[in-house]
Design a protein around this motif. Sequence first.
Motif, PDB file in Angstrom:
ATOM      1  N   GLU A   1       0.980  -1.206  -0.182  1.00 50.38           N
ATOM      2  CA  GLU A   1       0.091   0.050  -0.064  1.00 50.38           C
ATOM      3  C   GLU A   1       0.832   1.240  -0.019  1.00 50.38           C
ATOM      4  O   GLU A   1       1.826   1.357   0.820  1.00 50.38           O
ATOM      5  N   LYS A   2       0.594   1.966  -1.015  1.00 47.23           N
ATOM      6  CA  LYS A   2       1.504   3.347  -0.925  1.00 47.23           C
ATOM      7  C   LYS A   2       2.889   3.220  -1.116  1.00 47.23           C
ATOM      8  O   LYS A   2       3.620   3.855  -0.275  1.00 47.23           O
ATOM      9  N   GLY A   3       3.247   2.201  -1.798  1.00 47.71           N
ATOM     10  CA  GLY A   3       4.531   1.766  -2.275  1.00 47.71           C
ATOM     11  C   GLY A   3       5.477   1.067  -0.870  1.00 47.71           C
ATOM     12  O   GLY A   3       6.817   0.887  -1.080  1.00 47.71           O
ATOM     13  N   LYS A   4       4.654   0.636   0.032  1.00 51.37           N
ATOM     14  CA  LYS A   4       5.355   0.102   1.322  1.00 51.37           C
ATOM     15  C   LYS A   4       4.549  -1.397   1.426  1.00 51.37           C
ATOM     16  O   LYS A   4       3.489  -1.535   1.380  1.00 51.37           O
ATOM     17  N   VAL A   5       5.583  -2.211   1.996  1.00 57.21           N
ATOM     18  CA  VAL A   5       4.997  -3.560   2.286  1.00 57.21           C
ATOM     19  C   VAL A   5       4.171  -3.426   3.751  1.00 57.21           C
ATOM     20  O   VAL A   5       5.260  -2.967   4.666  1.00 57.21           O
ATOM     21  N   VAL A   6       3.077  -3.432   3.733  1.00 58.76           N
ATOM     22  CA  VAL A   6       2.377  -3.343   5.114  1.00 58.76           C
ATOM     23  C   VAL A   6       1.998  -4.904   5.728  1.00 58.76           C
ATOM     24  O   VAL A   6       1.774  -4.711   6.914  1.00 58.76           O
ATOM     25  N   SER A   7       2.232  -5.733   4.875  1.00 60.58           N
ATOM     26  CA  SER A   7       1.923  -7.105   5.431  1.00 60.58           C
ATOM     27  C   SER A   7       2.441  -8.279   4.745  1.00 60.58           C
ATOM     28  O   SER A   7       2.566  -8.212   3.309  1.00 60.58           O
ATOM     29  N   ASP A   8       3.144  -9.471   5.391  1.00 61.44           N
ATOM     30  CA  ASP A   8       3.706 -10.562   4.661  1.00 61.44           C
ATOM     31  C   ASP A   8       3.422 -11.685   5.357  1.00 61.44           C
ATOM     32  O   ASP A   8       3.913 -12.101   6.323  1.00 61.44           O
ATOM     33  N   GLU A   9       2.260 -12.487   4.981  1.00 63.46           N
ATOM     34  CA  GLU A   9       2.012 -13.783   5.709  1.00 63.46           C
ATOM     35  C   GLU A   9       1.626 -14.912   4.665  1.00 63.46           C
ATOM     36  O   GLU A   9       1.281 -14.987   3.817  1.00 63.46           O
ATOM     37  N   GLU A  10       2.344 -15.962   5.410  1.00 63.69           N
ATOM     38  CA  GLU A  10       1.938 -17.418   4.806  1.00 63.69           C
ATOM     39  C   GLU A  10       0.585 -17.818   5.022  1.00 63.69           C
ATOM     40  O   GLU A  10      -0.104 -17.601   6.079  1.00 63.69           O
ATOM     41  N   GLY A  11      -0.248 -18.371   4.047  1.00 59.23           N
ATOM     42  CA  GLY A  11      -1.616 -18.354   3.961  1.00 59.23           C
ATOM     43  C   GLY A  11      -2.322 -17.528   4.345  1.00 59.23           C
ATOM     44  O   GLY A  11      -3.283 -17.614   5.092  1.00 59.23           O
ATOM     45  N   GLY A  12      -1.987 -16.092   3.967  1.00 56.35           N
ATOM     46  CA  GLY A  12      -2.404 -14.986   4.302  1.00 56.35           C
ATOM     47  C   GLY A  12      -4.180 -14.524   3.690  1.00 56.35           C
ATOM     48  O   GLY A  12      -4.445 -15.472   2.750  1.00 56.35           O
ATOM     49  N   LYS A  13      -4.473 -13.573   3.991  1.00 54.33           N
ATOM     50  CA  LYS A  13      -5.656 -12.943   3.296  1.00 54.33           C
ATOM     51  C   LYS A  13      -5.478 -11.588   2.943  1.00 54.33           C
ATOM     52  O   LYS A  13      -4.416 -10.894   3.329  1.00 54.33           O
ATOM     53  N   TYR A  14      -6.286 -11.064   2.213  1.00 53.42           N
ATOM     54  CA  TYR A  14      -6.320  -9.486   1.890  1.00 53.42           C
ATOM     55  C   TYR A  14      -7.593  -9.112   2.131  1.00 53.42           C
ATOM     56  O   TYR A  14      -8.881  -9.333   1.453  1.00 53.42           O
ATOM     57  N   ILE A  15      -7.453  -8.158   3.020  1.00 47.48           N
ATOM     58  CA  ILE A  15      -8.928  -7.356   3.570  1.00 47.48           C
ATOM     59  C   ILE A  15      -8.549  -5.982   3.444  1.00 47.48           C
ATOM     60  O   ILE A  15      -7.449  -5.255   3.896  1.00 47.48           O
ATOM     61  N   ASN A  16      -9.449  -5.468   2.827  1.00 42.20           N
ATOM     62  CA  ASN A  16      -9.491  -4.152   2.050  1.00 42.20           C
ATOM     63  C   ASN A  16     -10.603  -3.310   2.073  1.00 42.20           C
ATOM     64  O   ASN A  16     -11.481  -4.036   1.639  1.00 42.20           O
TER      65      ASN A  16
END
Length: 226
Positions: free
Chosen positions: A211-226
Amino acid sequence: MIRFKDVSKIYNHRSIALEDINLRIKSKEFVCLAGPSGAGKTTLLRLLIAEECPTKGEVWLGKLNINKLRSKHMPYLRRRIGMIFQDFKLLSNKNAYENIAFAMEVWGVDDKEIKKDVFQVLELVGLQDKADHFPYQLSGGEKQRIAIARALIHRPEIIIADEPTGNLDSVNTWEIINLLNKINELGTTVVLATHDRDVINNLKKRVIVIEKGKVVSDEEGGKYIN
């Protein structure tokens, strides 16, 4: 396999596309690169295939520092990476077979090897019966599968898919995602850039959110909530 080390990309001295990106992607991994439009996903992918140079930092593919490659070595880098785009980028005046074969012809591969390899990848994507069809005769999903076959023709180590389902309905979307899964299971690293929450959340793969050019999360088996 892939490493971004303290990477930033700034345009016109003031527009920050990426800021202090540090990432590692392992061989044979399937990674979802998520985030809204304009977050920096495409810029990151362009850095990986050397279509852009970082303003700061380094991008590595194995032991290869991409930033220091000479222009004469760029084609060999791009043979190691297969690209799939949202808008297919097929040549309208060539049929499916010719679209795939063209990528080999420019390297001077002989016709016998081209024929064997093209039909192998057409079989992999389930379109061996569409070899003589032109793009206008194919559905959106079929066009994307031909584009995937073309990306696979040099047996790349990495497949990068930049919003590959953005122009497809839900049925064709899952056909393409399942095909990318199959390619990954055969040993190819897959980096899928998308802002489709349903795709990401159902895949249950590693999710890197930008988001906005930065890594805000990095997760194995993750989800995308936006």
